[in-house]
Enzyme design. Structure first.
Site, PDB file in Angstrom:
ATOM      1  CE  LYS A  76      -4.034  -2.021   0.009  1.00 59.78           C
ATOM      2  NZ  LYS A  76      -3.648  -3.428  -0.148  1.00 59.78           N
ATOM      3  CG  ASN A  77      -0.563   4.834  -1.787  1.00 58.68           C
ATOM      4  OD1 ASN A  77      -0.784   3.769  -2.359  1.00 58.68           O
ATOM      5  ND2 ASN A  77      -0.862   5.998  -2.316  1.00 58.68           N
TER       6      ASN A  77
END
Length: 369
Positions: free
Chosen positions: A187-188
């Site tokens: 994920k980011n």
């Protein structure tokens, strides 16, 4: 096949010395289970990404969905409207609560749930809506919230891929009664593994805290039947470091996306609505009119001839997975699962990588024209 180049990975977690130092600090403290690092991470995450809402850390994004909806009262037979063009956890979290996911179609340009489809799917058994901010582009939350208010439904935002995304300047995860952010490695930002539930009320937050910890806030004073879904201080320490770096990483993702928008040919690049801030968990193009086999050939050419990693998110719509297997007609979803292809947009993509991705996509698209 060009064997001289290194493969550009489709995703790449960034773990540096600061994260290692944070883990060492926790290990040296002797407090490795849920403790002060988790509490600090919850507060910092809420302030940075959830509009100051109270946040509750758990051991995965899926746990966040599960516990968050249980805390909203989801129970057997209740219907929750969800898009089918998403990861299976969106619907699984409804099903494991005993609820019934009701699948609807999406906007072909932004991949977000279609408000008209949501409205058409409401029945007397509907209790909630779970919009997904897919790939980092926010769903049209003004319309979703209007529908929810009209029909007295709760809204639980699946913001697993959308840390920092906004709609009309408001952060995702702050519109509905609750929201979930994933902290999985790709994920980011990551905590190694984990999730965060943003809660619209103190009572909802308390219920999630009870459910994550065997039903108790005070040791051995079990109030409800709960789970062991706690986050460790080790994971929280990693997450706190990553949270501090998220703004620069998001800016880099947006910079790469802007370059791709300007230079890619032969594919349909992502649409960003005027009211949206896209954080590009994925940079997802469409091979317009392609069959799934043709799209897969395109992806294979990128990987094998140009060493450009890419991914298909997601090749089978959730309503067609064996776990649900419905006969719904969702034409936009069925078209998208054949056409979409996600290119590397993570902060580890260098200028050289960026140029090679563009050259590769344009070359493969031209060859197939």
């Amino acid at each position: 096949m060009n064997t001289q180049r290194t493969m550009i990975p489709p995703a790449k977690p960034i773990i540096g010395q600061d994260e290692r130092d944070a883990v060492d600090r926790v290990l040296a403290s002797g407090m490795v289970a849920q403790g002060p690092e988790v509490a600090a991470f919850e507060q910092e995450f809420g302030a940075a990404l959830a509009g100051g809402r109270e946040c509750v850390a758990v051991n995965s994004g899926t746990s966040g969905q599960h516990l968050g909806m249980l805390a909203l009262g989801l129970s057997a037979g209740d219907e929750v409207i969800v898009p089918s063009f998403t990861f299976a956890a969106t619907a699984n979290s409804v099903a494991v609560c005993g609820g019934v996911p009701v699948f609807v179609d999406v906007d072909p340009e932004t991949f977000a749930v279609d408000p008209a489809a949501v409205r058409a799917a409401i029945t007397e058994r509907t209790v909630g809506i779970q919009p997904v901010h897919l790939y980092g582009h926010p769903a049209p939350m003004d319309q979703i919230m209007a529908i929810a208010r009209e029909h007295d439904l709760w809204v639980f935002e699946d913001a697993a891929q959308a840390h920092g995304a906004t709609w009309d300047g408001q952060q995702v995860g702050t519109f509905g009664q609750a929201g979930m952010f994933s902290l999985y490695p790709t994920k980011n930002m990551t905590s190694g593994e984990g999730g965060m539930v943003s809660c619209g009320s103190g009572e909802h937050a308390r219920q999630v805290r009870l459910l994550r910890n065997q039903g108790m806030e005070t040791q051995y004073a079990n109030e409800v039947a709960g789970f062991n879904n706690r986050m460790t201080d080790i994971h929280a320490a990693i997450g706190r470091v990553q949270l501090g770096r998220l703004p620069e990483w998001t800016a880099r993702r947006q910079e790469l996306a802007s370059f791709f928008d300007a230079h890619l040919d032969g594919v349909v690049t992502p649409v960003v609505r005027e009211r949206a801030t896209h954080v590009y968990h994925q940079y997802t193009v469409r091979i317009e009119g392609a069959s799934a086999a043709e799209r897969d050939e395109f992806a294979s050419a990128l990987r094998e001839e140009h060493q450009v990693g890419c991914g298909v998110y997601y090749p089978t719509p959730v309503h067609r997975l064996p776990t649900f297997a419905t006969e719904l007609d969702l034409p936009v979803t069925d078209r998208l699962v054949a056409e979409v292809l996600s290119l590397p947009v993570h902060p580890g993509v260098s200028e050289e990588d960026r140029d090679r991705i563009v050259q590769a996509v344009n070359t493969v698209a031209k060859a197939g024209a």
